[in-house]
Design an enzyme around this catalytic site. Structure first.
Site, short mmCIF file in Angstrom:
data_model
loop_
_atom_site.label_atom_id
_atom_site.label_comp_id
_atom_site.label_asym_id
_atom_site.label_seq_id
_atom_site.Cartn_x
_atom_site.Cartn_y
_atom_site.Cartn_z
N SER A 8 70.00 23.91 100.27
CA SER A 8 68.57 23.64 100.16
C SER A 8 67.68 24.86 100.04
CB SER A 8 68.12 22.77 101.32
OG SER A 8 68.43 23.41 102.55
N ASP A 40 67.47 13.13 115.79
CA ASP A 40 66.57 11.96 115.72
C ASP A 40 66.87 11.09 114.49
OD1 ASP A 40 65.36 14.42 114.47
OD2 ASP A 40 64.09 12.86 113.58
N LYS A 95 61.73 22.91 97.93
CA LYS A 95 60.41 22.35 98.22
C LYS A 95 59.38 22.59 97.12
CE LYS A 95 60.46 21.16 102.99
NZ LYS A 95 61.58 21.91 103.61
N GLY A 135 68.83 18.30 117.11
CA GLY A 135 67.72 17.42 116.69
C GLY A 135 68.26 16.23 115.92
N GLU A 163 71.96 16.71 109.87
CA GLU A 163 70.88 17.34 110.63
C GLU A 163 71.44 18.19 111.76
OE1 GLU A 163 68.35 14.24 112.14
OE2 GLU A 163 70.01 13.22 113.10
N SER A 167 56.64 24.30 108.60
CA SER A 167 57.30 25.37 109.32
C SER A 167 57.70 26.48 108.37
CB SER A 167 58.55 24.83 110.03
OG SER A 167 59.46 24.35 109.09
C1 LIG Z 1 62.45 21.48 104.41
C2 LIG Z 1 63.82 21.93 104.33
C3 LIG Z 1 64.89 21.07 104.64
C4 LIG Z 1 64.68 19.66 105.13
O1 LIG Z 1 64.05 18.86 104.15
P1 LIG Z 1 63.36 17.49 104.53
O2 LIG Z 1 62.80 16.98 103.26
O3 LIG Z 1 62.31 17.76 105.57
O4 LIG Z 1 64.42 16.61 105.09
C5 LIG Z 1 66.17 21.55 104.47
N1 LIG Z 1 66.42 22.81 104.05
C6 LIG Z 1 65.43 23.67 103.75
C7 LIG Z 1 65.77 25.04 103.29
C8 LIG Z 1 64.09 23.26 103.87
O5 LIG Z 1 63.12 24.11 103.57
#
Ligand SMILES: *Cc1c(COP(=O)(O)O)cnc(C)c1O
Length: 340
Positions: free
Chosen positions: A305, A211, A54, A209, A205, A79
């Site tokens: 991620s 969706d 992010k 959830g 996902e 979050s």
């Molecule tokens: C935010 C996040 C996601 C999901 O990313 P989106 O762009 O909302 O789909 C997945 N893994 C981690 C660690 C995140 O912080």
């Protein structure tokens, strides 16, 4: 709907974040390749600054602020990881930041966000609408709202992780990406379509959830209640307009993973790759493990991620026995029939 970003925006984002974001490592493991029967490339965003991809989108978005926006500051709701990403980026760029955060967010995430010098406004994630609260504060005080996923600069920034992955390892047959609100997946899709056009792109996902899967199937954005899952980074209630637009056009399919599968993947990350991955960060690999028989002999990309998980929680999740379901519900059999 604002103009959706393109691959040119991902390239511009890559230039803006250069020297600020880490170029994260791509890990491989013979043991994993043997288990899956494929060549698996892990793009490890758990090693990104503040511990998740992010930072890419947040830094890209804040770099584009004009003088007036810089003075008035940035506000966001999140979050956790997006909050830290905005807080750190704002700190680096000298922009004041206000973060609307759930009061029950992991302690480490609250502390890290405060540590970067941001002002925190807490809310109750089960009863209050964070988007409304964020917008009201933004309008009242002239701050620029940067949402966690439904923003062209955020999507373009997130796409740089996949751009780096494909530039480093070459074209792929399949790419698996965690899916919350879809910023990471839609950015990944833009980069993949430009750099490895034949690659199949899958979002993953939490099963609780789904969706995104239902939106993908029905062709319009499905809204759900905040799902109860250990994947706290993907507890989103709906996709964004921009992210859904890109996902429906470019993504091949969407899968889900149960909390138990996330813990199993987390265990493999710890024992085989020796890396700490937060539950949400395990989504993509969990789907790869479930689909292994269909990926035989292929070159498979996995976006890991993030790695932000409180140590106590990490240990508690890993020390559950295989029989004991992490969410308290009965564990679902790991068969292909239960895939979605
Ligand atoms: C935010 C996040 C996601 C999901 O990313 P989106 O762009 O909302 O789909 C997945 N893994 C981690 C660690 C995140 O912080």
């Amino acid at each position: 709907m604002p103009t959706p970003p393109t691959y040119a925006d991902v390239e511009a984002a890559a230039e803006r974040i250069h020297g600020h974001a880490h170029r994260t490592p791509v890990l491989t493991s013979r043991r994993v390749d043997a288990e899956i029967g494929a060549s698996v490339f892990f793009k490890c965003e758990n090693f990104q600054r503040m511990g998740a991809f992010k930072f890419r989108g947040a830094f890209n978005a804040l770099s584009r602020f004009d003088d007036e926006q810089r003075r008035a500051g940035v506000i966001t709701f999140s979050s956790g990881n997006h909050a830290q990403a905005i807080a750190l980026s704002a700190n680096i760029l000298g922009i004041p930041a206000t973060i609307v955060m759930p009061h029950d967010a992991p302690a480490s995430k609250l502390a890290a966000t405060r540590g970067y010098g941001a002002k925190i406004v807490e809310y109750d994630r089960y009863s209050q609408d964070r988007e409304e609260l964020g917008r009201a504060l933004a309008t009242g005080q002239g701050m620029t709202l940067i949402p966690p996923y439904d923003h062209a600069d955020v999507i373009a920034g997130q796409g740089t992780a996949t751009k780096e992955l494909i530039e480093e390892v070459g074209e792929l047959d399949a790419l698996f990406v965690c899916l919350g609100g879809g910023g990471l997946l839609s950015g990944a899709a833009l980069a993949t379509r430009a750099l490895s056009p034949a690659c199949r792109i899958y979002g993953v996902e939490p099963e609780a959830g789904d969706d995104g899967l239902r939106s993908f199937r029905t062709g319009s954005i499905v809204h759900i209640d905040t799902p109860v899952t250990i994947a706290d980074g993907a507890q989103t209630q709906h996709l964004g307009e921009l992210t859904f637009d890109i996902i429906r056009r470019e993504v091949d399919d969407i899968y889900t993973a149960t909390d138990d599968e996330l813990v199993d993947a987390m265990r493999v990350f710890a024992t085989t790759l020796k890396i700490v991955v937060e539950p949400t960060g395990c989504l993509a690999f969990a789907a790869v493990r479930r689909l292994a028989s269909e990926l035989s002999g292929q070159r498979v990309g996995v976006i890991v991620s993030g790695g932000n998980v409180d140590l106590d929680r990490y240990v508690a999740l890993l020390s559950r026995s295989d029989q004991e379901s992490v969410t308290g519900s009965a564990s679902t059999p790991n068969t292909k029939d239960s895939l979605r």
